[in-house]
Design a protein around this motif. Structure first.
Motif, PDB file in Angstrom:
ATOM      1  N   ILE A  99     147.804  26.542 -39.685  1.00  0.00           N
ATOM      2  CA  ILE A  99     147.940  25.090 -39.860  1.00  0.00           C
ATOM      3  C   ILE A  99     146.565  24.441 -39.947  1.00  0.00           C
ATOM      4  O   ILE A  99     146.330  23.555 -40.769  1.00  0.00           O
ATOM      5  N   LEU A 100     145.642  24.911 -39.101  1.00  0.00           N
ATOM      6  CA  LEU A 100     144.280  24.381 -39.145  1.00  0.00           C
ATOM      7  C   LEU A 100     143.591  24.751 -40.458  1.00  0.00           C
ATOM      8  O   LEU A 100     142.836  23.951 -41.024  1.00  0.00           O
ATOM      9  N   GLY A 101     143.856  25.961 -40.942  1.00  0.00           N
ATOM     10  CA  GLY A 101     143.270  26.377 -42.219  1.00  0.00           C
ATOM     11  C   GLY A 101     143.744  25.515 -43.368  1.00  0.00           C
ATOM     12  O   GLY A 101     142.952  25.102 -44.227  1.00  0.00           O
ATOM     13  N   VAL A 102     145.062  25.216 -43.384  1.00  0.00           N
ATOM     14  CA  VAL A 102     145.619  24.372 -44.441  1.00  0.00           C
ATOM     15  C   VAL A 102     145.105  22.938 -44.310  1.00  0.00           C
ATOM     16  O   VAL A 102     144.729  22.299 -45.306  1.00  0.00           O
ATOM     17  N   LEU A 103     145.072  22.415 -43.064  1.00  0.00           N
ATOM     18  CA  LEU A 103     144.569  21.056 -42.852  1.00  0.00           C
ATOM     19  C   LEU A 103     143.104  20.944 -43.297  1.00  0.00           C
ATOM     20  O   LEU A 103     142.716  19.960 -43.934  1.00  0.00           O
ATOM     21  N   SER A 104     142.301  21.947 -42.966  1.00  0.00           N
ATOM     22  CA  SER A 104     140.896  21.935 -43.366  1.00  0.00           C
ATOM     23  C   SER A 104     140.765  21.966 -44.889  1.00  0.00           C
ATOM     24  O   SER A 104     139.940  21.254 -45.471  1.00  0.00           O
ATOM     25  N   THR A 105     141.605  22.762 -45.551  1.00  0.00           N
ATOM     26  CA  THR A 105     141.585  22.825 -47.016  1.00  0.00           C
ATOM     27  C   THR A 105     141.971  21.480 -47.620  1.00  0.00           C
ATOM     28  O   THR A 105     141.349  21.015 -48.587  1.00  0.00           O
ATOM     29  N   ILE A 106     143.001  20.834 -47.047  1.00  0.00           N
ATOM     30  CA  ILE A 106     143.419  19.513 -47.533  1.00  0.00           C
ATOM     31  C   ILE A 106     142.296  18.497 -47.352  1.00  0.00           C
ATOM     32  O   ILE A 106     141.994  17.705 -48.261  1.00  0.00           O
ATOM     33  N   PHE A 107     141.661  18.523 -46.192  1.00  0.00           N
ATOM     34  CA  PHE A 107     140.601  17.555 -45.895  1.00  0.00           C
ATOM     35  C   PHE A 107     139.453  17.677 -46.893  1.00  0.00           C
ATOM     36  O   PHE A 107     139.012  16.680 -47.477  1.00  0.00           O
ATOM     37  N   TYR A 108     138.973  18.886 -47.114  1.00  0.00           N
ATOM     38  CA  TYR A 108     137.820  19.056 -47.998  1.00  0.00           C
ATOM     39  C   TYR A 108     138.205  18.871 -49.468  1.00  0.00           C
ATOM     40  O   TYR A 108     137.381  18.447 -50.285  1.00  0.00           O
ATOM     41  N   THR A 109     139.452  19.182 -49.801  1.00  0.00           N
ATOM     42  CA  THR A 109     139.904  18.939 -51.174  1.00  0.00           C
ATOM     43  C   THR A 109     139.965  17.443 -51.463  1.00  0.00           C
ATOM     44  O   THR A 109     139.507  16.977 -52.511  1.00  0.00           O
ATOM     45  N   LEU A 110     140.552  16.674 -50.532  1.00  0.00           N
ATOM     46  CA  LEU A 110     140.614  15.220 -50.700  1.00  0.00           C
ATOM     47  C   LEU A 110     139.217  14.596 -50.749  1.00  0.00           C
ATOM     48  O   LEU A 110     138.970  13.646 -51.483  1.00  0.00           O
ATOM     49  N   THR A 111     138.311  15.150 -49.982  1.00  0.00           N
ATOM     50  CA  THR A 111     136.953  14.606 -49.934  1.00  0.00           C
ATOM     51  C   THR A 111     136.177  14.930 -51.201  1.00  0.00           C
ATOM     52  O   THR A 111     135.489  14.063 -51.770  1.00  0.00           O
ATOM     53  N   LEU A 112     136.301  16.160 -51.685  1.00  0.00           N
ATOM     54  CA  LEU A 112     135.519  16.584 -52.849  1.00  0.00           C
ATOM     55  C   LEU A 112     136.059  16.027 -54.159  1.00  0.00           C
ATOM     56  O   LEU A 112     135.285  15.545 -54.999  1.00  0.00           O
ATOM     57  N   ILE A 113     137.381  16.096 -54.356  1.00  0.00           N
ATOM     58  CA  ILE A 113     137.940  15.753 -55.676  1.00  0.00           C
ATOM     59  C   ILE A 113     138.198  14.251 -55.826  1.00  0.00           C
ATOM     60  O   ILE A 113     137.509  13.579 -56.599  1.00  0.00           O
ATOM     61  N   PRO A 114     139.177  13.672 -55.124  1.00  0.00           N
ATOM     62  CA  PRO A 114     139.419  12.235 -55.354  1.00  0.00           C
ATOM     63  C   PRO A 114     138.254  11.344 -54.939  1.00  0.00           C
ATOM     64  O   PRO A 114     137.893  10.418 -55.664  1.00  0.00           O
ATOM     65  N   LEU A 115     137.660  11.627 -53.755  1.00  0.00           N
ATOM     66  CA  LEU A 115     136.652  10.714 -53.229  1.00  0.00           C
ATOM     67  C   LEU A 115     135.299  10.887 -53.924  1.00  0.00           C
ATOM     68  O   LEU A 115     134.802   9.966 -54.584  1.00  0.00           O
TER      69      LEU A 115
END
Length: 777
Positions: A99-115
Motif C-alpha cells: 500500500i505504501l509502495g502504491v501510495l508513493s508511486t501515486i504521489f510522485y506520479t501526480l507531482t511529476l506529470i500533472p504538477l
C-alpha cells in the motif's frame, strides 16, 4: 504569451494609427488594413483596462477564471479516487507495505506529470493562450517551414501574434534542428500525422471518461441497498450521461459556474475525509514520501507490480485536458486552481485511503465508499454522483477546442462552431461532435457495463498523448526556448522514462479492452487524414491551374465579355493568384460585374489574428478596372462573425483600402518629385497612370477617392453575388486504388454529409451562386 497575465483574455480597444505599407511586386499593390471590426466578437466584447484599476480587475478576472476552471478542467482527474486503488489491486493486497509502495508511486506520479510537467512546463508552450496538440504543432510551424501547404506570405510575419524570436545563429542546435525539419519531407508528414494522431487519441480516450466515472459513482449505492441491480446502475448512468451532453449547448461559461461549486465541495470532502482517515487509522503512511517503498514494491511483486501501473495511471487521466482546455481560461488561472485546490485535495484523498487500507486490507474492492465515515455516506454519495457527472466536462470541452483547431488548419471536415461566451474567448460548442460523443459514451456504457472492464481499456491513449506531448515539447525546448542541453536531457530522462514505463504497462492490457480507445482514435485519424490529404491536393491543383495576370487582363478587357452593374465576390483558399474557378465561370457565363473581389480565406498557424490585422487587400492590374484581391486571415481559435454579414465588413474594408491607397500613392509621387527621383518599383499601376498621378493635388485626390468609392457603392446597391466553387473531386487517370478510395469514396462521402463553406459565412442563399467544376487529382 506570458504565463497567464490577464492580458491573455483582455484586449485593448484603442485604435492605432499605422504607417502605410509600401506596395510591392509588378502586378499587385497591397495594403494591410488595421482597424477594429466586428468580425471578432469576443475581443470587442471585453473593454480595455488601464492603470491601477486594470491590475485589480485583471486579478479579479484571473481568480474568476480559476474558480470556473475547477468545474471544467479537473472533473476527470478529480474523480480518480473513486477507482484508482480498486483498479490497482485487482486481486488482493499481498503485503501491507505494498500500500505504501502504491501510495508513493501515486504521489510522485501526480507531482511529476500533472504538477511539474503540465502546470509549470507544458502550459508555457501555449499558443497565444490556446493549448493542445495543435497548439504545439502551430508553434513549430511558425519557427520552421514545416507546413505542407505553400500558402505562406511575407505579410504573415507582420501579424503581431505571429512575431517570434528566430533561432540565433550562435545556437547551433536550434538552427540545425530547424534546417533538418524544413528540408525533410518525411519530417513534415510525420509531424502532421503525429499531431492528428494525438488529437484523435485524446478524443478516443475521452469517450471512456464519462463511462467509468459515472458508473463508479452510481455503483456506490450498492453499499446502502442490495435492491439496486447492476442493470439499474447501467441505465441510471446512461440517463445521467444523456443529460450531461444535453446541457453543453449552454456553453462553458454557464456550465462552469454551475459545476465549479460542486467540484469545490467534492475536493473539500475527499480532502477532509482523507485527513480524517490519515489521523484515525495510520499516520505512519507519511513514510510513503520515501521513494524506497516504490523499489521494494517492485522487488516483491515484479511483473504483477508492473501490470498494476495500469491502475495507478488512472490517477492522472484527464491531465491532457488541462492543457487542451487552457484556451477556455488562462495559464495563471489554471496554475492557481491546481496548486491551491486540486493537487492538495488529491494528495490528502489518496493518503487517507491508503491509511484506511492499511487496517482493512479486505476492503480494497470498494476502497472509496468503505473509507467514508458512516454519517457522511449519503451526502458523499450525492456529491460523488454529481462530481462524476462533471468529470466528463473536461474532456468534452477539450474535444471541442482541439477539433476547432484542427478544422481551421484543414485537418477536419467542416462542422458548426458555436461561440458560447461574449466575455471570454475560446469557449466553444460543436453540436455534431457533442452528439457523436454522447452516442459513443452510451454505447460503451451499455456494452461494458462495469468499471473493471472499462478500466482495462482506460488510459492507453492518454499515456500515449502524454508521451507525444513530451516529444513535441523537446523540439520546442531546443528550437524555440533554446533551453540548456542539460535541462533537456534531465527532462527526457525523468519525465520521458516515467511516461514510457506507464505506456508499456497500459499496452499490456490491449487485448482486455485497451483496443477500444485505439479503435476510436483510428476512426478519427482516418477521417482527418482523408480530409487533409484531399485538402492539400486541391490546393496544389488550384496553384498549378491559377490564372496568370496576362490572362486575367485579357479576360477583363475582352470584347466578348459583357459588363453589368453589381459586385461579385469569388471565394477560394488559394492565396497566390486567381483561382481557376474564375476562368471556368467566364467561359460559361460571358459577363462580369463592375466590381470584382477575389477573397481568399486563410488560416495562419497562430491561435488568433487581431481583428485590425485580418484583412490584406491588393489591387489587381490597373485602377481603371475595379478588380481586387483580399486575403482574410484567421487564427485557428478565431471567431467567425455570426451576427453581422461578412460582405458588409468586407466592403467597408475595401472602401477604407481605396482611400488609403490613393492617399499613399499621391504622397509617394509628391515626395519623389520633390527629391527629383522616380517612383518606387512597388507602384506599378501602369506608365499612363503614373503620369496622371503626378498631377494629382489634394482636391483631385479627394475626387478620385470619391469616384472609386461611389463606384463600389453603386455596385453594392445594384446587387452582390457570392460565387463559390462547387468542386467535384475525382481521382485522375492512372491513380492507384488507394487514392481512388480516398478521393472518390471516403472524401466525397464526408463532403456530402457535412457543412459547406457558404454556411460557415452565413451567406444568403438568394445571392449565392455555386460554380461547378471538376478537379482531377
Amino acid at each position: 504569451m506570458s504565463d497567464g497575465i490577464a492580458e491573455d483574455k483582455i484586449e485593448q480597444s484603442q485604435e492605432e494609427e499605422v504607417p502605410h505599407q509600401q506596395l510591392k511586386g509588378k502586378k499587385l499593390s497591397c495594403y494591410k488594413l488595421r482597424r477594429h471590426d466586428s468580425l471578432d466578437i469576443e475581443s470587442s466584447s471585453v473593454r480595455g483596462l488601464h492603470g491601477h484599476d486594470s491590475k485589480t480587475m485583471a486579478w479579479k478576472v484571473i481568480l474568476h477564471l480559476a474558480f470556473q476552471s475547477i468545474g471544467i478542467v479537473y472533473g476527470d482527474i478529480g474523480t480518480s479516487p473513486l477507482y484508482v486503488f480498486d483498479s490497482t489491486f485487482t486481486k488482493r493486497i499481498n503485503h501491507n507495505d505494498d500500500i505504501l509502495g502504491v501510495l508513493s508511486t501515486i504521489f510522485y506520479t501526480l507531482t511529476l506529470i500533472p504538477l511539474l510537467k503540465y502546470v509549470f512546463v507544458v502550459l508555457r508552450a501555449n499558443d497565444n493562450g490556446d493549448g493542445g496538440t495543435f497548439a504545439l504543432y502551430s508553434l513549430i510551424c511558425r519557427y520552421s517551414k514545416v507546413g505542407l501547404i505553400p500558402s505562406q506570405q511575407a505579410e504573415d510575419q507582420e501579424v503581431s501574434n505571429f512575431k517570434l524570436e528566430l533561432p540565433n545563429n550562435n545556437l547551433k542546435r536550434a538552427s540545425w534542428l530547424k534546417s533538418k525539419l524544413e528540408n525533410s519531407q518525411f519530417a513534415k508528414f510525420f509531424l502532421l500525422f503525429a499531431t492528428m494522431l494525438g488529437t484523435s487519441m485524446v478524443i478516443g480516450d475521452g469517450v471512456l471518461t464519462p463511462c467509468i466515472s459515472v458508473l463508479s459513482a452510481v455503483g456506490g449505492v450498492k453499499r446502502a441497498t442490495s435492491a439496486v441491480t447492476n442493470d439499474m446502475i447501467v441505465w441510471i448512468s446512461v440517463a445521467i450521461l444523456i443529460c450531461l451532453f444535453s446541457i453543453q449547448r449552454f456553453g462553458t461559461d454557464k456550465v462552469g459556474y454551475t459545476f465549479a461549486p460542486i467540484v469545490c465541495l467534492w475536493f473539500a470532502f475527499v480532502g477532509g475525509i482523507g485527513i480524517f482517515n490519515f489521523i484515525k487509522f495510520d499516520p505512519t503512511v507519511v513514510k510513503a514520501l520515501n521513494p524506497q517503498y516504490i523499489i521494494q514494491y517492485f522487488q516483491r511483486n515484479k511483473k504483477e507490480a508492473w501490470v498494476s501501473l495500469g491502475g495507478i495511471v488512472l490517477a492522472i487521466t484527464g491531465t491532457e485536458a488541462l492543457f487542451a482546455d487552457v484556451g477556455h481560461f488562462t495559464v495563471r488561472s489554471i496554475q492557481i486552481s491546481m496548486c491551491s485546490v486540486t493537487y492538495p485535495a488529491l494528495i490528502f484523498a489518496y493518503t487517507g485511503q491508503a491509511a484506511f487500507l492499511r487496517k482493512h486490507n479486505d476492503a480494497v474492492g470498494d476502497t472509496f465508499y468503505k473509507s467514508i465515515p458512516g454519517p457522511l455516506y449519503w451526502p458523499m454519495f450525492g456529491i460523488a454522483v454529481l462530481a462524476a457527472i462533471i468529470a466528463s466536462q473536461a474532456m468534452i470541452s477539450g474535444s471541442f477546442s482541439i477539433i476547432q483547431q484542427s478544422l481551421s488548419l484543414g485537418c477536419f471536415p467542416r462542422v458548426k462552431i458555436v461561440h458560447t461566451s461574449t466575455k471570454y474567448e475560446g469557449q466553444v460548442y460543436i453540436p455534431e461532435i457533442n452528439y457523436l460523443l454522447m452516442l459513443a459514451c452510451v454505447a460503451v456504457t451499455l456494452g461494458f457495463r462495469s468499471t473493471k472492464s472499462i478500466g482495462n481499456a482506460y488510459g492507453i491513449a492518454v499515456v500515449f498523448v502524454m508521451t507525444l506531448t513530451s516529444s513535441f515539447l523537446v523540439i520546442i525546448m531546443i528550437m524555440i526556448w533554446k533551453t540548456h542541453i542539460l535541462l533537456i536531457i534531465s527532462y527526457v530522462l525523468v519525465i520521458g522514462t516515467v511516461e514510457l514505463v506507464y505506456l508499456s504497462s497500459v499496452l499490456y492490457k490491449f487485448d482486455r479492452g485497451g483496443y477500444l480507445p485505439l479503435a476510436f482514435a483510428a476512426v478519427l485519424i482516418t477521417i482527418m487524414y482523408v480530409w487533409n490529404d484531399v485538402y492539400r491536393r486541391k490546393y496544389y491543383y488550384e496553384l498549378d491551374h491559377k490564372i496568370s495576370p496576362d490572362k486575367l487582363k485579357e479576360v477583363i478587357t475582352g470584347t466578348n465579355i459583357n459588363q453589368m452593374p453589381g459586385l461579385a465576390i469569388f471565394y477560394s483558399e488559394l492565396v497566390q493568384g486567381i483561382p481557376p474557378i474564375f476562368k471556368h465561370y467566364v467561359s460559361n457565363v460571358p459577363a462580369l460585374h463592375s466590381v470584382l473581389i477575389f477573397v481568399s480565406i486563410k488560416s495562419l498557424p497562430i491561435s488568433k489574428v487581431p481583428a485590425e490585422e485580418r484583412f490584406l487587400f491588393c489591387r489587381v492590374e490597373t485602377r481603371e478596372h475595379s478588380v481586387f484581391r483580399c486575403v482574410v486571415r484567421y487564427g485557428y481559435s478565431d471567431v467567425r462573425n455570426e451576427h453581422e454579414p461578412f460582405e458588409k465588413i468586407l466592403i467597408e474594408m475595401l472602401k477604407k483600402f481605396i482611400a488609403d491607397d490613393v492617399f499613399w500613392l499621391s504622397q509617394n509621387v509628391l515626395n519623389n518629385d520633390e527629391n527629383g527621383g522616380e517612383l518606387d518599383d512597388g507602384v506599378v499601376d501602369g506608365e499612363n497612370e503614373n503620369k496622371d498621378v503626378k498631377q494629382v493635388d489634394e482636391e483631385k485626390r479627394r475626387e478620385t477617392v470619391e469616384k472609386e468609392i461611389e463606384a463600389v457603392d453603386k455596385a453594392w446597391c445594384a446587387g452582390v453575388v457570392h460565387l463559390f466553387g462547387e468542386n467535384e473531386v475525382i481521382a485522375g487517370q492512372g491513380a492507384g486504388i488507394g487514392r481512388r478510395i480516398i478521393i472518390d469514396y471516403a472524401y466525397n462521402f464526408l463532403k456530402r454529409n457535412l457543412r459547406q463553406s457558404d454556411k460557415v459565412f452565413n451567406i444568403p442563399h438568394k445571392r449565392m451562386l455555386k460554380v461547378g467544376m471538376t478537379y482531377e487529382l
